[in-house]
Design a protein around this motif. Sequence first.
Motif, PDB file in Angstrom:
ATOM      1  N   ALA A   1       9.567  -2.191 -15.639  1.00 47.32           N
ATOM      2  CA  ALA A   1      10.428  -1.713 -14.546  1.00 47.32           C
ATOM      3  C   ALA A   1      10.137  -0.247 -14.194  1.00 47.32           C
ATOM      4  CB  ALA A   1      11.892  -1.885 -14.920  1.00 47.32           C
ATOM      5  N   ASP A   2       9.664   0.526 -15.180  1.00 45.91           N
ATOM      6  CA  ASP A   2       9.339   1.930 -14.903  1.00 45.91           C
ATOM      7  C   ASP A   2       8.241   2.054 -13.850  1.00 45.91           C
ATOM      8  OD1 ASP A   2      11.170   2.763 -16.810  1.00 45.91           O
ATOM      9  OD2 ASP A   2       9.654   3.053 -18.378  1.00 45.91           O
ATOM     10  N   PHE A   3       7.318   1.076 -13.820  1.00 48.29           N
ATOM     11  CA  PHE A   3       6.190   1.149 -12.879  1.00 48.29           C
ATOM     12  C   PHE A   3       6.633   0.825 -11.455  1.00 48.29           C
ATOM     13  CE2 PHE A   3       4.222   0.653 -17.006  1.00 48.29           C
ATOM     14  CZ  PHE A   3       3.244   1.629 -16.958  1.00 48.29           C
ATOM     15  N   GLU A   4       7.790   0.248 -11.309  1.00 51.56           N
ATOM     16  CA  GLU A   4       8.373   0.047  -9.980  1.00 51.56           C
ATOM     17  C   GLU A   4       9.287   1.221  -9.629  1.00 51.56           C
ATOM     18  OE1 GLU A   4       7.988  -2.268  -7.521  1.00 51.56           O
ATOM     19  OE2 GLU A   4       6.276  -2.896  -8.717  1.00 51.56           O
ATOM     20  N   ARG A   5      10.058   1.645 -10.597  1.00 53.57           N
ATOM     21  CA  ARG A   5      11.025   2.721 -10.372  1.00 53.57           C
ATOM     22  C   ARG A   5      10.361   4.022  -9.926  1.00 53.57           C
ATOM     23  NH1 ARG A   5      14.892   5.097 -15.155  1.00 53.57           N
ATOM     24  NH2 ARG A   5      15.635   6.902 -14.025  1.00 53.57           N
ATOM     25  N   PHE A   6       9.188   4.301 -10.458  1.00 51.96           N
ATOM     26  CA  PHE A   6       8.540   5.580 -10.172  1.00 51.96           C
ATOM     27  C   PHE A   6       7.396   5.459  -9.164  1.00 51.96           C
ATOM     28  CE2 PHE A   6      10.702   6.296 -14.211  1.00 51.96           C
ATOM     29  CZ  PHE A   6      11.427   7.430 -13.878  1.00 51.96           C
ATOM     30  N   LYS A   7       7.455   4.441  -8.305  1.00 59.92           N
ATOM     31  CA  LYS A   7       6.483   4.292  -7.214  1.00 59.92           C
ATOM     32  C   LYS A   7       6.404   5.592  -6.420  1.00 59.92           C
ATOM     33  CE  LYS A   7       6.641  -0.483  -5.684  1.00 59.92           C
ATOM     34  NZ  LYS A   7       7.159  -1.368  -4.655  1.00 59.92           N
ATOM     35  N   GLY A   8       5.190   5.954  -6.054  1.00 58.64           N
ATOM     36  CA  GLY A   8       5.003   7.161  -5.249  1.00 58.64           C
ATOM     37  C   GLY A   8       4.824   8.415  -6.078  1.00 58.64           C
ATOM     38  N   GLU A   9       5.098   8.313  -7.392  1.00 60.33           N
ATOM     39  CA  GLU A   9       4.931   9.474  -8.274  1.00 60.33           C
ATOM     40  C   GLU A   9       3.501   9.529  -8.793  1.00 60.33           C
ATOM     41  OE1 GLU A   9       7.283  11.756  -9.052  1.00 60.33           O
ATOM     42  OE2 GLU A   9       8.805  10.739  -7.845  1.00 60.33           O
ATOM     43  N   ARG A  10       3.096  10.712  -9.146  1.00 56.44           N
ATOM     44  CA  ARG A  10       1.778  10.913  -9.747  1.00 56.44           C
ATOM     45  C   ARG A  10       1.886  10.583 -11.237  1.00 56.44           C
ATOM     46  NH1 ARG A  10      -2.251  15.922  -8.872  1.00 56.44           N
ATOM     47  NH2 ARG A  10      -3.168  15.838 -10.927  1.00 56.44           N
ATOM     48  N   ILE A  11       0.957   9.756 -11.743  1.00 55.62           N
ATOM     49  CA  ILE A  11       1.003   9.368 -13.157  1.00 55.62           C
ATOM     50  C   ILE A  11      -0.380   9.463 -13.799  1.00 55.62           C
ATOM     51  CG2 ILE A  11       2.901   7.768 -12.726  1.00 55.62           C
ATOM     52  CD1 ILE A  11       0.886   5.470 -13.277  1.00 55.62           C
TER      53      ILE A  11
ATOM     54  N   GLY B   1      -3.400   9.181 -10.771  1.00 54.82           N
ATOM     55  CA  GLY B   1      -3.233   8.996  -9.342  1.00 54.82           C
ATOM     56  C   GLY B   1      -1.802   8.705  -8.985  1.00 54.82           C
ATOM     57  N   GLU B   2      -1.624   8.250  -7.751  1.00 60.69           N
ATOM     58  CA  GLU B   2      -0.296   7.918  -7.257  1.00 60.69           C
ATOM     59  C   GLU B   2       0.034   6.478  -7.635  1.00 60.69           C
ATOM     60  OE1 GLU B   2       2.040   7.186  -3.045  1.00 60.69           O
ATOM     61  OE2 GLU B   2       0.052   8.077  -3.013  1.00 60.69           O
ATOM     62  N   LEU B   3       1.172   6.296  -8.260  1.00 61.12           N
ATOM     63  CA  LEU B   3       1.614   4.962  -8.656  1.00 61.12           C
ATOM     64  C   LEU B   3       2.053   4.179  -7.425  1.00 61.12           C
ATOM     65  CD1 LEU B   3       2.352   2.891 -10.849  1.00 61.12           C
ATOM     66  CD2 LEU B   3       4.574   4.046 -11.038  1.00 61.12           C
ATOM     67  N   LEU B   4       1.450   3.008  -7.230  1.00 63.89           N
ATOM     68  CA  LEU B   4       1.794   2.163  -6.093  1.00 63.89           C
ATOM     69  C   LEU B   4       2.727   1.027  -6.496  1.00 63.89           C
ATOM     70  CD1 LEU B   4      -1.739   1.990  -4.423  1.00 63.89           C
ATOM     71  CD2 LEU B   4       0.164   3.513  -3.869  1.00 63.89           C
ATOM     72  N   GLY B   5       2.898   0.837  -7.797  1.00 64.17           N
ATOM     73  CA  GLY B   5       3.812  -0.194  -8.272  1.00 64.17           C
ATOM     74  C   GLY B   5       3.131  -1.156  -9.227  1.00 64.17           C
ATOM     75  N   LEU B   6       3.824  -2.250  -9.484  1.00 62.66           N
ATOM     76  CA  LEU B   6       3.349  -3.283 -10.394  1.00 62.66           C
ATOM     77  C   LEU B   6       3.232  -4.579  -9.607  1.00 62.66           C
ATOM     78  CD1 LEU B   6       2.749  -3.632 -13.456  1.00 62.66           C
ATOM     79  CD2 LEU B   6       5.108  -4.398 -13.706  1.00 62.66           C
ATOM     80  N   GLU B   7       2.033  -5.154  -9.607  1.00 61.87           N
ATOM     81  CA  GLU B   7       1.812  -6.415  -8.884  1.00 61.87           C
ATOM     82  C   GLU B   7       1.171  -7.424  -9.815  1.00 61.87           C
ATOM     83  OE1 GLU B   7      -0.473  -5.866  -5.320  1.00 61.87           O
ATOM     84  OE2 GLU B   7       0.875  -4.319  -4.560  1.00 61.87           O
ATOM     85  N   GLU B   8       1.827  -8.548 -10.016  1.00 64.39           N
ATOM     86  CA  GLU B   8       1.303  -9.630 -10.844  1.00 64.39           C
ATOM     87  C   GLU B   8       0.812  -9.124 -12.206  1.00 64.39           C
ATOM     88  OE1 GLU B   8      -1.599 -11.598  -8.437  1.00 64.39           O
ATOM     89  OE2 GLU B   8      -0.119 -12.172  -6.934  1.00 64.39           O
TER      90      GLU B   8
ATOM     91  N   THR C   1      -8.163   2.458  -4.731  1.00 67.71           N
ATOM     92  CA  THR C   1      -7.056   1.866  -5.472  1.00 67.71           C
ATOM     93  C   THR C   1      -7.602   1.016  -6.606  1.00 67.71           C
ATOM     94  OG1 THR C   1      -5.695   1.831  -3.478  1.00 67.71           O
ATOM     95  CG2 THR C   1      -5.032   0.367  -5.266  1.00 67.71           C
ATOM     96  N   VAL C   2      -6.982   1.134  -7.769  1.00 69.87           N
ATOM     97  CA  VAL C   2      -7.379   0.318  -8.911  1.00 69.87           C
ATOM     98  C   VAL C   2      -6.173  -0.479  -9.386  1.00 69.87           C
ATOM     99  CG1 VAL C   2      -9.244   1.820  -9.683  1.00 69.87           C
ATOM    100  CG2 VAL C   2      -6.939   2.176 -10.568  1.00 69.87           C
ATOM    101  N   ALA C   3      -6.477  -1.620 -10.013  1.00 68.48           N
ATOM    102  CA  ALA C   3      -5.456  -2.464 -10.617  1.00 68.48           C
ATOM    103  C   ALA C   3      -5.749  -2.540 -12.112  1.00 68.48           C
ATOM    104  CB  ALA C   3      -5.472  -3.852  -9.995  1.00 68.48           C
ATOM    105  N   ILE C   4      -4.835  -2.047 -12.912  1.00 71.51           N
ATOM    106  CA  ILE C   4      -5.024  -2.014 -14.364  1.00 71.51           C
ATOM    107  C   ILE C   4      -4.030  -2.975 -14.997  1.00 71.51           C
ATOM    108  CG2 ILE C   4      -4.941  -0.544 -16.416  1.00 71.51           C
ATOM    109  CD1 ILE C   4      -5.572   1.822 -14.496  1.00 71.51           C
ATOM    110  N   PRO C   5      -4.523  -3.965 -15.741  1.00 70.50           N
ATOM    111  CA  PRO C   5      -3.596  -4.908 -16.385  1.00 70.50           C
ATOM    112  C   PRO C   5      -2.587  -4.164 -17.280  1.00 70.50           C
ATOM    113  CG  PRO C   5      -5.858  -5.652 -16.615  1.00 70.50           C
ATOM    114  CD  PRO C   5      -5.921  -4.262 -16.056  1.00 70.50           C
ATOM    115  N   LEU C   6      -1.339  -4.538 -17.155  1.00 69.29           N
ATOM    116  CA  LEU C   6      -0.289  -3.863 -17.921  1.00 69.29           C
ATOM    117  C   LEU C   6      -0.557  -3.944 -19.424  1.00 69.29           C
ATOM    118  CD1 LEU C   6       2.349  -2.306 -17.651  1.00 69.29           C
ATOM    119  CD2 LEU C   6       3.566  -4.478 -17.723  1.00 69.29           C
TER     120      LEU C   6
END
Length: 164
Positions: A92-102, A124-131, A145-150
Amino acid sequence: MSDISVADRVRELALPIINDLGFELVDLEFKREGQGWVLRFFIDKPGGVTLDDCALFSREVSLVLDVEDFIHQAYHLEVSSPGLDRPLKDPADFERFKGERIKIKTFEKLDPDGRNHLRKTFSGELLGLEEGRVMLRQIDKKGGTVAIPLEAVAKAHLDPEFDF
């Protein structure tokens, strides 16, 4: 103590208090530091925690820990905010802090952007959590943009930028 760790037992006892007070448990540590042991809580709430919030929680959890009396080592109890570079622990943190630099550190070297450059650190800028993947807009020269498995994320935390 049986097959449950001290930190797990403390978490069980502390969570009802945290919920009653309207706080969030960001992290909990029980570890040896120097000559002694430290039980450290990082708590948060919308708008941030104050010193009074930390003192209130400290008093409440201390009472419960004294009654339960299952920690057999002497320890220091510390309660603080997670700080500006708050760790991102829950999905949930990866959704809550969308738009923040991480910043993210992975367990293994990855090449999610196909640059033929394996690495463990991404920022980079967190865009959220997808799948089940953390979406990150990189802030380096090449961008993208990169997608990193949780499940590949070893550590992640906010990386605030300050303008002076």
